[in-house]
Design a protein around this motif. Structure first.
Motif, PDB file in Angstrom:
ATOM      1  N   ASP A 229      37.579  39.920  50.350  1.00 15.56           N
ATOM      2  CA  ASP A 229      38.902  39.103  50.001  1.00 15.56           C
ATOM      3  C   ASP A 229      40.087  39.862  49.584  1.00 15.56           C
ATOM      4  O   ASP A 229      40.784  39.184  48.618  1.00 15.56           O
ATOM      5  CB  ASP A 229      38.384  38.281  48.810  1.00 15.56           C
ATOM      6  N   PHE A 230      40.309  41.209  50.082  1.00  9.33           N
ATOM      7  CA  PHE A 230      41.522  41.961  49.603  1.00  9.33           C
ATOM      8  C   PHE A 230      41.989  42.651  50.918  1.00  9.33           C
ATOM      9  O   PHE A 230      41.611  42.925  51.961  1.00  9.33           O
ATOM     10  CB  PHE A 230      40.702  42.987  48.721  1.00  9.33           C
ATOM     11  N   ASP A 231      43.288  43.171  50.681  1.00 11.18           N
ATOM     12  CA  ASP A 231      44.121  43.755  51.902  1.00 11.18           C
ATOM     13  C   ASP A 231      43.670  45.258  51.749  1.00 11.18           C
ATOM     14  O   ASP A 231      43.852  45.635  52.771  1.00 11.18           O
ATOM     15  CB  ASP A 231      45.636  43.505  51.607  1.00 11.18           C
ATOM     16  N   LEU A 232      43.553  45.845  50.678  1.00 12.50           N
ATOM     17  CA  LEU A 232      43.253  47.144  50.611  1.00 12.50           C
ATOM     18  C   LEU A 232      41.836  47.530  49.797  1.00 12.50           C
ATOM     19  O   LEU A 232      42.116  46.964  48.437  1.00 12.50           O
ATOM     20  CB  LEU A 232      44.306  47.976  49.882  1.00 12.50           C
ATOM     21  N   ILE A 233      40.874  48.000  50.234  1.00  7.79           N
ATOM     22  CA  ILE A 233      39.568  48.112  49.283  1.00  7.79           C
ATOM     23  C   ILE A 233      39.260  49.540  49.115  1.00  7.79           C
ATOM     24  O   ILE A 233      38.992  50.250  50.029  1.00  7.79           O
ATOM     25  CB  ILE A 233      38.413  47.269  49.841  1.00  7.79           C
TER      26      ILE A 233
ATOM     27  N   ARG B 113      46.754  42.090  47.925  1.00 10.61           N
ATOM     28  CA  ARG B 113      45.351  42.338  46.940  1.00 10.61           C
ATOM     29  C   ARG B 113      44.838  43.723  47.172  1.00 10.61           C
ATOM     30  O   ARG B 113      44.469  43.971  48.298  1.00 10.61           O
ATOM     31  CB  ARG B 113      44.555  41.489  47.048  1.00 10.61           C
ATOM     32  N   VAL B 114      44.770  44.308  46.136  1.00 11.07           N
ATOM     33  CA  VAL B 114      44.122  45.746  46.125  1.00 11.07           C
ATOM     34  C   VAL B 114      42.808  45.727  45.065  1.00 11.07           C
ATOM     35  O   VAL B 114      42.820  45.209  44.270  1.00 11.07           O
ATOM     36  CB  VAL B 114      45.057  46.824  45.576  1.00 11.07           C
ATOM     37  N   LEU B 115      41.732  46.066  45.694  1.00 11.92           N
ATOM     38  CA  LEU B 115      40.227  46.225  44.942  1.00 11.92           C
ATOM     39  C   LEU B 115      40.240  47.728  44.854  1.00 11.92           C
ATOM     40  O   LEU B 115      40.103  48.600  45.576  1.00 11.92           O
ATOM     41  CB  LEU B 115      39.316  45.712  45.775  1.00 11.92           C
ATOM     42  N   ILE B 116      39.733  48.053  43.346  1.00  9.34           N
ATOM     43  CA  ILE B 116      39.716  49.412  43.188  1.00  9.34           C
ATOM     44  C   ILE B 116      38.194  49.080  42.394  1.00  9.34           C
ATOM     45  O   ILE B 116      38.049  48.840  41.049  1.00  9.34           O
ATOM     46  CB  ILE B 116      40.456  50.130  42.312  1.00  9.34           C
ATOM     47  N   ASP B 117      37.102  49.801  42.899  1.00 13.53           N
ATOM     48  CA  ASP B 117      35.699  49.322  42.097  1.00 13.53           C
ATOM     49  C   ASP B 117      34.466  49.866  42.620  1.00 13.53           C
ATOM     50  O   ASP B 117      34.465  50.686  43.504  1.00 13.53           O
ATOM     51  CB  ASP B 117      35.524  47.724  42.373  1.00 13.53           C
TER      52      ASP B 117
ATOM     53  N   VAL C   2      53.850  44.580  39.680  1.00 14.17           N
ATOM     54  CA  VAL C   2      52.427  44.734  39.780  1.00 14.17           C
ATOM     55  C   VAL C   2      51.504  43.891  38.736  1.00 14.17           C
ATOM     56  O   VAL C   2      52.000  44.093  37.535  1.00 14.17           O
ATOM     57  CB  VAL C   2      52.238  46.119  39.800  1.00 14.17           C
ATOM     58  N   VAL C   3      50.642  43.362  39.292  1.00  8.13           N
ATOM     59  CA  VAL C   3      49.614  42.909  38.173  1.00  8.13           C
ATOM     60  C   VAL C   3      48.189  43.603  38.166  1.00  8.13           C
ATOM     61  O   VAL C   3      47.800  43.595  39.579  1.00  8.13           O
ATOM     62  CB  VAL C   3      49.443  41.367  38.211  1.00  8.13           C
ATOM     63  N   ILE C   4      47.764  44.014  37.149  1.00 12.51           N
ATOM     64  CA  ILE C   4      46.551  44.823  37.251  1.00 12.51           C
ATOM     65  C   ILE C   4      45.407  43.824  36.379  1.00 12.51           C
ATOM     66  O   ILE C   4      45.566  43.343  35.238  1.00 12.51           O
ATOM     67  CB  ILE C   4      46.167  46.038  36.411  1.00 12.51           C
ATOM     68  N   LEU C   5      44.001  43.399  37.229  1.00 13.82           N
ATOM     69  CA  LEU C   5      43.399  42.441  36.390  1.00 13.82           C
ATOM     70  C   LEU C   5      41.873  43.266  36.414  1.00 13.82           C
ATOM     71  O   LEU C   5      41.663  44.059  37.213  1.00 13.82           O
ATOM     72  CB  LEU C   5      43.089  41.402  37.299  1.00 13.82           C
ATOM     73  N   SER C   6      41.077  42.870  35.341  1.00 18.31           N
ATOM     74  CA  SER C   6      39.932  43.096  35.399  1.00 18.31           C
ATOM     75  C   SER C   6      38.594  42.052  34.776  1.00 18.31           C
ATOM     76  O   SER C   6      39.263  40.946  34.586  1.00 18.31           O
ATOM     77  CB  SER C   6      39.664  44.646  34.374  1.00 18.31           C
ATOM     78  N   HIS C   7      37.741  42.381  34.965  1.00 20.62           N
ATOM     79  CA  HIS C   7      36.768  41.429  34.639  1.00 20.62           C
ATOM     80  C   HIS C   7      36.592  40.806  33.175  1.00 20.62           C
ATOM     81  O   HIS C   7      36.962  41.165  32.231  1.00 20.62           O
ATOM     82  CB  HIS C   7      35.161  41.866  35.027  1.00 20.62           C
TER      83      HIS C   7
ATOM     84  N   ILE D  26      48.579  42.628  43.355  1.00 19.55           N
ATOM     85  CA  ILE D  26      47.685  42.491  42.426  1.00 19.55           C
ATOM     86  C   ILE D  26      46.363  43.479  42.711  1.00 19.55           C
ATOM     87  O   ILE D  26      46.091  43.491  43.796  1.00 19.55           O
ATOM     88  CB  ILE D  26      47.224  40.985  42.510  1.00 19.55           C
ATOM     89  N   VAL D  27      46.308  44.276  41.806  1.00 22.37           N
ATOM     90  CA  VAL D  27      45.191  45.116  41.693  1.00 22.37           C
ATOM     91  C   VAL D  27      43.998  44.646  40.707  1.00 22.37           C
ATOM     92  O   VAL D  27      44.209  44.421  39.773  1.00 22.37           O
ATOM     93  CB  VAL D  27      45.841  46.644  41.078  1.00 22.37           C
ATOM     94  N   CYS D  28      42.758  44.384  41.497  1.00 21.87           N
ATOM     95  CA  CYS D  28      41.612  44.230  40.684  1.00 21.87           C
ATOM     96  C   CYS D  28      40.884  45.467  40.437  1.00 21.87           C
ATOM     97  O   CYS D  28      40.447  45.978  41.350  1.00 21.87           O
ATOM     98  CB  CYS D  28      40.741  42.962  41.454  1.00 21.87           C
ATOM     99  N   ALA D  29      40.413  45.720  39.078  1.00 29.62           N
ATOM    100  CA  ALA D  29      39.689  46.880  38.825  1.00 29.62           C
ATOM    101  C   ALA D  29      38.617  46.749  38.190  1.00 29.62           C
ATOM    102  O   ALA D  29      38.453  45.872  37.410  1.00 29.62           O
ATOM    103  CB  ALA D  29      40.788  47.936  37.845  1.00 29.62           C
TER     104      ALA D  29
END
Ligand code: 5GP
Ligand code: MN
Length: 342
Positions: free
Chosen positions: A131-135, A119-123, A21-26, A93-96
């Motif tokens: 642009d994500f598979d799971l939002i 791609r997972v978005l948690i926001d 898993v990769v977790i990314l943020s801004h 890949i999770v974008c937080a």
């Protein structure tokens, strides 16, 4: 907050077997970006996943104490392509705490070009990208950390919370709410805090680590900005401040030192909107906007500074000189005022 239970089910299924898993943020990560990323990383590691957190650029020195920051990969300092190899190997890949991939700036290309990962978005920002598979998008959540808490609780139960995870989540909750002073302060949020206390967090220590850990230079810079650089418009109801690289050097500026300055003019009773313009390496100006009540700085940032954010806290960029940026702000405030929006 109403979490979509089918999303929780999908998330649980995604993490049923060990994953990379990769977790990314801004870019310009804040307490919420780091807290929610690292808390999620801790939970997933405890469940047997291999997790790497990547940030586009450095985080402020005063957040270095947060547990787990040593392991964060900083893309702008990556000379040997670690980011790329970690992203290529990732299955998830999770974008937080970011609503669009463009908030990753120089990292955006690495993410879009080198991966087939889910791609997972948690926001909690407005206008999330699809642009994500799971939002998991909840713009009425006061922080991403609170949203992460709800997701952890729904997917893994409160027994997954440890003092470390609680500390990370609490930092996100306080930094995005001005220590529980802004909007969206729900009973559920305070119940979440109760759970974090039960998990063993130490609130006074966290408070001191977050708010009383700056340098002398930062205190003097703050005094200078408020005294010499704060200007007002529209009979003192709109404020703005600016900082050039030259001024930052005079006060031994370190990244993050001007975070939060933009809030201060709002402590003046009449002021309902505030802006901060700060020169950045790379030759652009970072625009930070804050407001009270009905004044919508998300729309203002989108319309005039190609940015976005939340109703009362937003940001954007300017590629003009400082002088032209300020002139553009003044004209934009005038237009917004004529439309009855400020
Ligand atoms: P800050 O002023 O602390 O940099 O940002 C305030 C809020 O606006 C944050 O929620 C942040 O994510 C958002 N924001 C800041 N800069 C930008 C930008 O350039 N684009 C977008 N879309 N949002 C931004
Ligand atoms: Mn946030």
């Amino acid at each position: 907050m109403n979490l979509d239970l089918s999303n929780i089910k999908a998330l649980r299924e995604l993490f049923e077997t060990p994953k990379k898993v990769v977790i990314l943020s801004h870019t310009n990560p804040d307490g919420d970006a780091i807290g929610s990323s690292l808390a999620l990383a801790e939970v997933l590691k405890a469940k047997g996943h291999t997790v790497n957190c990547i940030l586009p650029n450095r985080f402020p020195y005063y957040l270095k104490w947060m547990p787990g920051t040593d392991g964060i990969i900083i893309h702008s300092l990556d000379k040997i392509g670690i980011t790329q190899s970690v992203v290529e190997a990732a299955e998830v890949i999770v974008c937080a705490d970011m609503s669009t991939l463009t908030r990753l700036e120089s990292l955006t290309e690495v993410i879009t070009a080198n991966t087939m990962a889910k791609r997972v978005l948690i926001d909690h920002h407005l206008n999330p990208s699809e642009d994500f598979d799971l939002i998991f998008s909840s713009p009425d959540s006061s922080s991403t950390a609170y949203l992460v808490y709800e997701i952890i609780k729904a997917a893994f139960g409160t027994e997954a919370l440890t003092a470390t995870i609680g500390t990370l989540l609490y930092v996100g909750m306080i930094t995005d709410t001005g220590n529980f002073a802004f909007s969206n302060l729900t009973p559920q949020l305070f119940r979440a805090v109760a759970d974090l206390i039960e998990a063993g967090i130490d609130i006074p220590t966290i408070y001191n680590n977050v708010y009383n850990s700056f340098t002398e230079g930062r205190a003097r810079l703050f005094g200078y900005v408020i005294n010499k650089k704060m200007k007002t418009l529209l009979k003192g109801t709109v404020a703005y401040m600016s900082l050039t690289e030259d001024e930052m050097r005079r006060f031994w500026f370190q990244q993050g030192d001007s975070e939060g300055f933009v809030n201060y003019p709002l402590s003046i009773k009449k002021v309902k909107m505030s802006a901060m313009f700060s020169e950045q390496q790379g030759g652009f100006i970072r625009v930070s906007l804050r407001s009270h009540g009905k004044v919508d700085v998300n729309t203002f940032a989108r319309r005039y500074f190609n940015g976005g954010g939340h109703h009362n806290a937003a940001g954007g960029k300017s590629f003009m000189t400082m002088e032209d940026t300020i002139a553009h702000y003044i004209a934009s405030v005038e237009e917004y005022h004529n439309e009855g929006l400020v």
